[in-house]
Design a protein around this motif. Structure first.
Motif, mmCIF file in Angstrom:
data_model
loop_
_atom_site.group_PDB
_atom_site.id
_atom_site.type_symbol
_atom_site.label_atom_id
_atom_site.label_comp_id
_atom_site.label_asym_id
_atom_site.label_seq_id
_atom_site.Cartn_x
_atom_site.Cartn_y
_atom_site.Cartn_z
ATOM 1 N N LYS A 101 46.389 39.182 41.816
ATOM 2 C CA LYS A 101 45.398 39.741 40.896
ATOM 3 C C LYS A 101 45.983 40.831 39.993
ATOM 4 N N GLN A 210 39.259 41.787 37.382
ATOM 5 C CA GLN A 210 39.109 40.384 37.014
ATOM 6 C C GLN A 210 37.840 40.202 36.177
ATOM 7 N N GLU A 469 39.941 28.427 41.796
ATOM 8 C CA GLU A 469 39.820 29.724 42.472
ATOM 9 C C GLU A 469 39.124 29.576 43.820
#
Length: 550
Positions: A101, A210, A469
């Protein structure tokens, strides 16, 4: 006065007003900071003067907004790093790839990356954010930019712009620290409030929010297997002097592409051979489980792995998990009421485990075939019985998830994660997202094999990414091995196929902005003919001409 329309509302503003002032009037209606505006289908930064038209505000919950946030945070991090360490001690700072991330940053020079150093850099970044320092943009001639890049020892950027056809270049600066970035920036540093610097291997990770939660930082989760594959690709690029697009263009311009293609393909074949060797050494393995995100080249990889296994005396049998789809009318649906074909519940997991268990026990099994036209499962007399040398090569997005193969002993499975992990960057500070390479692969393949227009492929891409994801990335570290299917030369080949498809997207449709971004991206690359691409190359799965019937 200039009239703008936001949703159903019209408002008048005095000429000379900038978009930042308009955004402040509407910010109360948005949970996240407004970072950019879309005016009549065109993105603009907040420092620009307003003009008449239909306006949509962009936040970090939108892809263009998050990209602007990431670029701006990178500029702020580099400015802080150079200020704390000192430019005279720094050889270069590379923003290499995405992991955990965040972005892995690899600094080189006369210093050590320590937690204490990173704490100082982070504190300096926090000071910048609190000071709301403007990020300025200036437009200069390309030749002047190349000279300036050389003067600042940014040789990768000088190399890149030697091949640019555009006559002007936009440079961004933060208190005198100037750099080139591929895309838009936020208006000032006060918008960059969520970040962290996490020590990792020889460098650190710039951890950023995100799109799904722009105001919170995700927890950093080390991904050692993925890092190892990415680091290996980066080291290969350094050894070959192929770290960025400028270096690739140099090879193309000097007529060295044929050899580069051969070397890159030989490297992949070597990796596939090594994986086959690992499998051969595990006597209990009967099920090779292959998974990876969309357009990773799973089908070609499975065929090439099978060839290597046959060369070792094994008898591989390819099986697609898609043949275990439930009948279409039994498929689950998403929140919009559309069939969710990427959910595990789309598969008859019980039947799959029964068939595989029976095969493991030496029984004969009739395997199903899914008819994608009728949406029904069929049986066509495809019988299989495993002998001592037989091995199944199973490919599907859920293959790394043990819920798919819960009844099979772990020692009977060998898990492979495959993805196109681009080792090239545009330059040291502008990375190429692996998703861009996969999207271009899919654009070309779907247009060739399914007649799908580029507009439709782009429209569906966010849904595909959400499925990855949920169903693939959480399980990637459970793989026994990882395989990088990206080819260092492939974007130069894909360019000639993708550009006409992208130019065909109308300006008045929602997907045009993404098409325009991809066209600008492809403009960095010199084009290369596909003539020298081997017939068994993974790239052939997308451009056509494969000898493997994919």
């Amino acid at each position: 006065m200039i009239q703008i329309q936001v949703g159903q509302e019209r408002r008048d503003y005095p000429e000379g007003t900038i978009w930042k002032q308009v955004a402040e009037d509407y910010q109360k209606f948005y949970e996240n900071d407004i970072l950019l505006v879309n005016v009549n289908g065109k993105l603009q930064e907040l420092h620009k003067g307003i003009r008449e038209g239909t306006v949509r505000f962009i936040t970090a919950a939108d892809k263009p907004g998050m990209s602007a946030y990431q670029r701006s945070a990178t500029l702020m991090m580099l400015k802080a790093f150079y200020e704390i360490v000192g430019a005279e001690r720094i050889r270069k700072v590379s923003v290499d790839f995405s992991i955990g991330k965040g972005f892995f940053v690899d600094p080189e020079g006369d210093f050590q990356v320590t937690p204490q150093l990173l704490a100082q850099v982070k504190k300096k970044m926090e000071e910048y954010a609190a000071a709301a320092i403007p990020i300025y943009k200036r437009n200069i001639g390309t030749d002047d930019a190349v000279e300036e890049f050389r003067r600042h020892r940014m040789y990768d950027k000088a190399r890149l712009f030697a091949y640019r056809r555009v006559s002007r270049v936009n440079l961004y600066s933060l208190e005198g620290f100037e750099d080139y970035y591929y895309g838009y920036m936020v208006q000032n540093t006060s918008y960059i409030r969520y970040f962290d610097l996490v020590p990792y291997h020889q460098g650190f990770v710039l951890l950023l929010p995100q799109m799904s939660s722009p105001r919170t930082l995700p927890q950093f989760v080390p991904q050692e297997k993925l890092f190892s594959v990415l680091e290996e690709s980066s080291l290969w690029g350094k050894q070959m002097d192929l770290e960025n697009v400028g270096a690739l263009n140099d090879r193309i311009a000097s007529g060295q592409m044929q050899r580069l293609i051969l070397v890159q393909e030989a490297l992949q074949e070597k990796k596939i051979s090594e994986i086959a060797q690992q499998i051969g050494e595990k006597k209990n393995v009967k099920f090779i489980m292959i998974a990876g995100p969309s357009s990773s080249g799973k089908t070609t990889f499975a065929h090439r792995l099978s060839v290597q296994l046959e060369a070792m005396g094994l008898k591989p049998h390819p099986i697609s998990v898609d043949n275990y789809f439930v009948n279409r009318y039994d498929s689950p649906r998403d929140e919009q009421g559309n069939y969710n074909f990427e959910a595990l519940e789309c598969l008859d997991v019980e039947l799959f485990n029964q068939n595989m268990t029976d095969l493991l026990q030496g029984k004969q099994v009739e395997l199903p075939v899914y008819n994608f036209k009728t949406g029904l499962r069929e049986y066509r007399g495809d019988f299989l019985k495993l002998g001592p040398a037989d091995i199944l090569v199973i490919e599907g997005i859920h293959c790394l998830n043990d819920r798919l193969s819960y009844a099979l002993p772990r020692e009977s499975k060998f898990k492979i994660y495959i993805s196109a992990l681009t080792q090239l960057n545009v330059d040291e500070h502008n990375r190429i997202p692996t998703t861009d390479g996969r999207l271009l692969r899919r654009l070309v393949r779907d247009a060739r094999t399914r007649g799908t227009k580029a507009r439709e492929t782009i429209r569906m891409w966010p849904s595909v990414r959400r499925g990855e994801e949920e169903n693939i990335f959480p399980f990637q570290e459970e793989a026994d091995v990882m395989f990088n299917s990206a080819l260092v030369y492939e974007l130069s080949v894909l360019k000639q196929y993708a550009e006409p498809l992208l130019f065909g997207i109308p300006k008045d449709c929602e997907e045009y902005q993404e098409a325009k971004r991809l066209l600008k991206f492809l403009d960095y690359f010199l084009g290369v003919s596909s003539e020298d691409v081997p017939k068994n190359s993974i790239l052939r799965e997308f451009i056509g001409g494969s000898c493997l019937n994919v």
